[in-house]
Design a protein around this motif. Structure first.
Motif, PDB file in Angstrom:
ATOM      1  N   UNK A  89      27.357 -10.611 -74.830  1.00  0.00           N
ATOM      2  CA  UNK A  89      26.885 -10.686 -76.213  1.00  0.00           C
ATOM      3  C   UNK A  89      25.501 -10.049 -76.325  1.00  0.00           C
ATOM      4  N   UNK A  90      25.259  -9.366 -77.452  1.00  0.00           N
ATOM      5  CA  UNK A  90      23.959  -8.779 -77.741  1.00  0.00           C
ATOM      6  C   UNK A  90      23.536  -9.240 -79.130  1.00  0.00           C
ATOM      7  N   UNK A  91      22.296  -8.960 -79.483  1.00  0.00           N
ATOM      8  CA  UNK A  91      21.776  -9.334 -80.800  1.00  0.00           C
ATOM      9  C   UNK A  91      21.128  -8.120 -81.447  1.00  0.00           C
TER      10      UNK A  91
ATOM     11  N   UNK B 134      19.075  -6.094 -78.993  1.00  0.00           N
ATOM     12  CA  UNK B 134      18.597  -6.956 -77.903  1.00  0.00           C
ATOM     13  C   UNK B 134      19.725  -7.234 -76.918  1.00  0.00           C
ATOM     14  N   UNK B 135      19.479  -6.938 -75.651  1.00  0.00           N
ATOM     15  CA  UNK B 135      20.473  -7.211 -74.611  1.00  0.00           C
ATOM     16  C   UNK B 135      19.972  -8.199 -73.569  1.00  0.00           C
ATOM     17  N   UNK B 136      18.684  -8.537 -73.600  1.00  0.00           N
ATOM     18  CA  UNK B 136      18.142  -9.498 -72.632  1.00  0.00           C
ATOM     19  C   UNK B 136      18.868 -10.833 -72.777  1.00  0.00           C
ATOM     20  N   UNK B 137      19.496 -11.325 -71.710  1.00  0.00           N
ATOM     21  CA  UNK B 137      20.322 -12.544 -71.809  1.00  0.00           C
ATOM     22  C   UNK B 137      19.585 -13.754 -72.363  1.00  0.00           C
ATOM     23  N   UNK B 138      18.325 -13.947 -71.984  1.00  0.00           N
ATOM     24  CA  UNK B 138      17.592 -15.111 -72.442  1.00  0.00           C
ATOM     25  C   UNK B 138      17.287 -15.020 -73.937  1.00  0.00           C
ATOM     26  N   UNK B 139      16.875 -13.842 -74.400  1.00  0.00           N
ATOM     27  CA  UNK B 139      16.610 -13.676 -75.827  1.00  0.00           C
ATOM     28  C   UNK B 139      17.881 -13.869 -76.653  1.00  0.00           C
ATOM     29  N   UNK B 140      18.991 -13.344 -76.146  1.00  0.00           N
ATOM     30  CA  UNK B 140      20.262 -13.500 -76.851  1.00  0.00           C
ATOM     31  C   UNK B 140      20.675 -14.965 -76.872  1.00  0.00           C
ATOM     32  N   UNK B 141      20.455 -15.668 -75.757  1.00  0.00           N
ATOM     33  CA  UNK B 141      20.806 -17.089 -75.681  1.00  0.00           C
ATOM     34  C   UNK B 141      20.036 -17.893 -76.720  1.00  0.00           C
ATOM     35  N   UNK B 142      18.737 -17.601 -76.866  1.00  0.00           N
ATOM     36  CA  UNK B 142      17.908 -18.327 -77.824  1.00  0.00           C
ATOM     37  C   UNK B 142      18.418 -18.107 -79.253  1.00  0.00           C
TER      38      UNK B 142
END
Length: 299
Positions: free
Chosen positions: A249-251, A262-270
């Motif tokens: 998943x991306x944002x 956004x592809x950073x997993x932590x940013x997407x998780x938030x």
């Protein structure tokens, strides 16, 4: 406006804080076909000793619209081909192209601005889409009239050809909602967005009716965040979450003249956690439908 605020209303204008020059568009068969039809219109018009303005006045179109059709920059609509054929005495030449125009339009490559294409490709491949909108209807839910009004009100002003290209590209994105197999889609739209009347009464009514229709698709859930909810995790702004087929998943976020995939997993998780809470605080899909129906009934 998907993950967008400001005049861009779901993107397709600027990114990274600055305007970027766009490379020349690639030529495809559909573009060549539209140019050929445009040349036919021009030849028939000149044979009738009419200027572009005179032809436009008689058909109910602007001079620039006639010019765009003749140059192949604007897709000729069926009603235009019918009227132009009759007025110019084409003997069915233009009318005969209507089916081929529809097929060519369906096959034509969508012309997004260069900077927006990466996101558009991700969206087109998505098996799941989640939109949180705070300023305008998500682009993927906009009617043609609503989208045209959004682009026409943009500052700096866009020329008519660019407006038509952006409207066409925006409407083409909506095909993912009804193709098979469809992605799973959810929307949370702030109630204030529904209260903002973009365009005249007919455009506003059409927008609400379209939301009811698309919100009832089996693969879609549309929710409204009521203005009386007070604090919630969406106060920092709109965003989109999408899951491309076979990929993480991306944002996507866009605010004024800045956009970011956004592809950073932590940013997407938030953002995913925020979206879950936002959905929990919004009206249910059924409650949201009832609210929209009530707004329609008050018109």
């Amino acid at each position: 406006m998907d993950a967008v605020t400001g005049a861009s209303a779901n993107g397709e204008d600027v990114a990274g804080g600055e305007r970027r020059p766009e490379p020349p568009e690639e030529t495809d068969g559909a573009a060549d076909f539209f140019r050929a039809i445009g040349k036919q219109v021009k030849l028939l018009r000149e044979r009738a000793a009419l200027t572009q303005k005179e032809l436009g006045d008689r058909l109910g179109y602007g001079e620039e619209q006639i010019s765009s059709v003749e140059r192949g920059r604007r897709t000729p609509q069926p009603e235009f081909l019918d009227a132009a054929d009759d007025l110019l005495g084409a003997g069915g030449l233009l009318k005969a192209t209507k089916d081929d125009v529809a097929k060519a339009k369906a096959k034509a490559r969508v012309r997004h601005p260069a900077w927006f294409r990466d996101y558009a490709r991700q969206e087109d491949m998505a098996v799941e889409l989640n939109y949180y909108s705070t300023m305008a209807i998500p682009g993927i839910l906009q009617t043609e009239a609503y989208a045209r009004q959004v682009f026409a009100s943009q500052r700096p002003l866009l020329d008519e050809e660019t407006i038509e290209q952006r409207v066409t590209a925006r409407l083409a994105r909506q095909e993912i909602l009804t193709r098979w197999p469809p992605p799973t889609v959810s929307y949370v739209i702030e109630e204030s967005v529904l209260q903002r009347r973009i365009g005249d009464a007919a455009v506003y009514r059409g927008t609400l009716e379209n939301l009811l229709c698309l919100g009832q698709l089996r693969n879609s859930e549309l929710q409204v965040m009521p203005t009386d909810r007070g604090e919630h995790p969406g106060l920092a702004g709109p965003f989109t979450l999408l899951t491309p087929r076979g990929k993480p998943q991306v944002a996507y976020v866009e605010v004024q003249h800045i956009s970011r995939l956004i592809s950073d997993p932590e940013e997407v998780r938030v953002l995913g956690a925020k979206y879950g809470t936002i959905r929990g605080q919004a009206l249910t899909p059924q409650e949201s439908q009832t609210l929209i129906e009530k707004m329609l009934g008050a018109l």
